[in-house]
Scaffold this motif. Structure first.
Motif, PDB file in Angstrom:
ATOM      1  N   SER A 285       4.129  10.158  -1.607  1.00  0.00           N
ATOM      2  CA  SER A 285       3.359   8.924  -1.504  1.00  0.00           C
ATOM      3  C   SER A 285       1.875   9.240  -1.397  1.00  0.00           C
ATOM      4  O   SER A 285       1.473  10.383  -1.198  1.00  0.00           O
ATOM      5  N   ARG A 286       1.075   8.171  -1.502  1.00  0.00           N
ATOM      6  CA  ARG A 286      -0.371   8.317  -1.353  1.00  0.00           C
ATOM      7  C   ARG A 286      -0.885   7.205  -0.445  1.00  0.00           C
ATOM      8  O   ARG A 286      -0.220   6.200  -0.244  1.00  0.00           O
ATOM      9  N   PRO A 287      -2.096   7.356   0.102  1.00  0.00           N
ATOM     10  CA  PRO A 287      -2.597   6.378   1.063  1.00  0.00           C
ATOM     11  C   PRO A 287      -2.740   4.979   0.460  1.00  0.00           C
ATOM     12  O   PRO A 287      -3.067   4.823  -0.712  1.00  0.00           O
ATOM     13  N   ALA A 288      -2.476   3.979   1.287  1.00  0.00           N
ATOM     14  CA  ALA A 288      -2.678   2.576   0.901  1.00  0.00           C
ATOM     15  C   ALA A 288      -2.930   1.779   2.174  1.00  0.00           C
ATOM     16  O   ALA A 288      -2.014   1.561   2.966  1.00  0.00           O
ATOM     17  N   ALA A 289      -4.180   1.364   2.385  1.00  0.00           N
ATOM     18  CA  ALA A 289      -4.564   0.685   3.620  1.00  0.00           C
ATOM     19  C   ALA A 289      -4.267  -0.797   3.585  1.00  0.00           C
ATOM     20  O   ALA A 289      -4.079  -1.418   4.630  1.00  0.00           O
ATOM     21  N   SER A 290      -4.227  -1.398   2.400  1.00  0.00           N
ATOM     22  CA  SER A 290      -3.976  -2.835   2.286  1.00  0.00           C
ATOM     23  C   SER A 290      -3.438  -3.145   0.903  1.00  0.00           C
ATOM     24  O   SER A 290      -3.564  -2.347  -0.027  1.00  0.00           O
ATOM     25  N   LEU A 291      -2.814  -4.315   0.773  1.00  0.00           N
ATOM     26  CA  LEU A 291      -2.334  -4.766  -0.528  1.00  0.00           C
ATOM     27  C   LEU A 291      -2.451  -6.275  -0.625  1.00  0.00           C
ATOM     28  O   LEU A 291      -2.420  -6.981   0.388  1.00  0.00           O
TER      29      LEU A 291
END
Length: 348
Positions: free
Chosen positions: A211-217
């Motif tokens: 996986s990779r970083p994701a702070a918001s969606l």
């Protein structure tokens, strides 16, 4: 009318698309024959506003299993599904924060509704609303029973064909409770009124793959939904405002949170009929395959989902083709049109 026996393999929304004209005729006949979908609570005598406090919700990272022994990791769960309103007048919803899984699907007019899956408990949940065609292909993934205020006869027939037990609107079924809210957002259900049968878990469990970083969606519904990771969970907002839910009738609402947010891209089609206001009802191909994004712990995995038939579980694969699952906790699943991709921002 119920769909043909092979509809469970095709999926109800596909069957409906192929038989829309027959369905419409049979639906009219059923209505003329007196098929009633009146809510049982209207004449139950014992229904009324509930002043009881619901069970306090556990921390998001510690959602209990049905017997209270710890985090959910079992291959089977005894859950009941509840169709819950998400119109502005329905907010704040009650009890949604106690759901183990939640699907959100678009409606006619661009609004959305939830299918929330709960373990039985002495708590009130709602507002309860009616079903749509896509629901028949989603409920059985996690539960064998559904609470709703009814639906078109042919839609209810699809649940019968799938072996889903229906509660909430039948003349002799468990009564919905009425709260002091504007109609039709005033109907609620106490979860202790059901005894669900354990079913295999149709959403893959496990750990995220690479996986990779994701702070918001951001999810592109008519009322855009945004989730922001606060270091412990994803917090939901709508139209730029925190999305608030209440634990019990009269309790102070708090911002809804989930451990894992899943976005499933699907083909959107017309369901073949209109609602009472003349708006075309949409449906979504949730059997087949499509793009997938899964957010957990401030990270994201992109890949695809697949499901061969209504009786089958979902399979999640990452971009390399390796199967993976979602960790224990509250799981929120968005059904979106494949023409409206989700957007997300990386973390630091």
């Amino acid at each position: 009318m119920t769909p043909p026996e092979d509809s469970s393999r095709l999926g109800f929304t596909v069957w409906l698309d192929r038989n829309a004209r027959v369905v419409a005729v049979v639906g009219i006949v059923a209505l003329l024959a007196g098929t009633g979908l009146a809510v049982a609570a209207a004449g139950s005598g014992g229904a009324g506003p509930s002043g009881e406090s619901g069970a306090p919700s556990s921390p998001v990272s510690e959602v209990p299993d049905p017997d209270g022994s710890g985090a959910v990791e079992s291959a089977e769960l005894a859950l009941v599904a509840v169709k819950i309103d998400n119109a502005p007048a329905a907010q704040p919803q009650i009890g949604l924060d106690s759901a183990r899984f939640v699907f959100e699907t678009p409606l006619e007019g661009g609004m959305t509704r939830f299918i929330a899956f709960f373990a039985p408990a002495p708590i009130l949940v709602g507002p309860v609303r009616s079903v749509r065609p896509v629901d028949a292909d989603l409920v059985g993934v996690l539960a064998g029973s559904l609470v709703s205020t009814g639906g078109r006869p042919f839609v209810l027939g699809a649940f019968e064909a799938a072996g889903i037990q229906m509660f909430g609107f039948q003349e002799f079924g468990p009564a919905l409770q009425l709260l002091d809210r504007p109609e039709p957002h005033h109907l609620f259900f106490r979860l202790s009124d059901t005894e669900p049968t354990p079913r295999p878990l149709g959403i893959p469990s496990g750990e995220l793959s690479d996986s990779r970083p994701a702070a918001s969606l951001s999810v592109p519904y008519l009322n855009p939904v945004k989730w922001e990771y606060d270091g412990a969970a994803y917090l939901r907002s709508e139209l730029g405002q925190p999305f608030l839910v209440a634990t019990a009738d009269g309790s102070d609402p708090t911002q809804y949170a989930a451990d894992t947010v899943v976005v499933m891209a699907t083909a959107e089609r017309r369901a073949g009929y209109q609602d009472a206001a003349g708006a075309e009802v949409p449906t979504f191909d949730v059997i087949g395959s499509g793009d997938l994004t899964v957010f957990h712990g401030g990270r994201v995995v992109a890949g695809d989902w697949s499901r061969a038939a209504q009786a089958d579980p979902y399979v999640f694969r990452d971009a390399a083709g390796a199967e993976f699952g979602v960790p224990p906790g509250r799981v929120f699943i968005h059904i979106v049109s494949r023409d409206s991709p989700v957007e997300y921002l990386p973390g630091e």
